[in-house]
Design an enzyme around this catalytic site. Structure first.
Site, mmCIF file in Angstrom:
data_model
loop_
_atom_site.group_PDB
_atom_site.id
_atom_site.type_symbol
_atom_site.label_atom_id
_atom_site.label_comp_id
_atom_site.label_asym_id
_atom_site.label_seq_id
_atom_site.Cartn_x
_atom_site.Cartn_y
_atom_site.Cartn_z
ATOM 1 N N ASP A 1 -6.079 0.855 0.547
ATOM 2 C CA ASP A 1 -6.162 1.178 1.967
ATOM 3 C C ASP A 1 -7.552 0.759 2.443
ATOM 4 O OD1 ASP A 1 -7.896 3.069 0.954
ATOM 5 O OD2 ASP A 1 -7.015 4.762 2.025
ATOM 6 N N LYS B 1 0.841 -1.204 0.000
ATOM 7 C CA LYS B 1 0.000 0.000 0.000
ATOM 8 C C LYS B 1 0.878 1.257 0.000
ATOM 9 C CE LYS B 1 -1.625 2.025 3.585
ATOM 10 N NZ LYS B 1 -2.256 2.318 4.866
#
Ligand code: SF4
Length: 215
Positions: free
Chosen positions: A139, A121
């Site tokens: 996310d 991420k």
């Protein structure tokens, strides 16, 4: 509708409603973005942006974070919360940058995820926004919105990313990430999505199911 049939329509609507979606962390170089991204865990981007101008001035290079006394760095980032863990993390990342990358942030997913505490991420945030290299950022907002829309059945962020990659054209990955995150913050919120005012309702599995349940 299956994901492949509706993704084009969803992308069009995202473009209409979030034409200017962008990274809301302030930064001027990859190191600043990396530090800001670590600070943004469990904290709003607005609060991070209040702390970073002084921080970036005090620590202009990875070596400065690497040799900073931990207690001092903790004080400098205190208001972003979880400051002990974040200070430790920033120091460890910057030590690795100083030792293995000449103080530079590598422009490579493989190298970024080798840095301590950096997952796909964060690596994709850095690649997309600091280097212009496409990456899909999964996310909590992206994971939730993609699942509700019916674009993935996966819960694990990496599996969600791999479901989305073949669906969304590569040149759209960075913008798509920002748009989905903005949508998750503003409309498709975690506790109570605002389906009645959602532009994606027509193509959303969760929203259509909720409508049927009410009807
Ligand atoms: Fe989220 Fe509801 Fe919009 Fe679906 S219709 S994306 S659940 S707000």
């Amino acid at each position: 509708m299956d994901p492949a049939s509706k993704i084009g329509l969803i992308l069009e609507l995202l473009d209409q409603h979030y034409p200017n979606a962008h990274c809301t962390l302030d930064f001027k170089n990859p190191l600043q973005l990396l530090v800001a991204t670590v600070l943004s865990a469990q904290c709003t981007d607005a609060r991070v942006n209040q702390v970073t101008p002084a921080l970036f001035q005090k620590y202009p290079a990875a070596a400065h974070y690497a040799r900073a006394p931990l207690a001092e760095l903790e004080q400098d980032i205190y208001t972003t919360g979880f400051y002990r863990q974040k200070a430790k993390s920033i120091k460890a990342i910057c030590q690795a940058l100083a030792e293995k990358h000449g103080g530079q942030v590598p422009a490579s997913l493989t190298e970024l995820v080798k840095l301590p505490g950096i997952g796909r991420k964060t690596a994709n945030v850095i690649l997309g926004n600091a280097f212009g290299i496409p990456g899909i950022v999964v996310d909590t907002h992206m994971g939730r919105v993609a699942a509700r829309l019916g674009l993935t059945r996966q819960k694990d962020p990496v599996k969600v990313e791999f479901d989305l990659m073949p669906l969304v054209p590569k040149e759209r990955w960075v913008k798509f990430s920002h748009q989905m995150i903005w949508h998750g913050r503003q409309v498709c919120t975690a506790p109570k999505p605002q389906c009645a005012r959602c532009p994606l309702l027509k193509y959303c599995d969760y929203g259509q199911q909720a409508k049927r349940n009410v009807g």
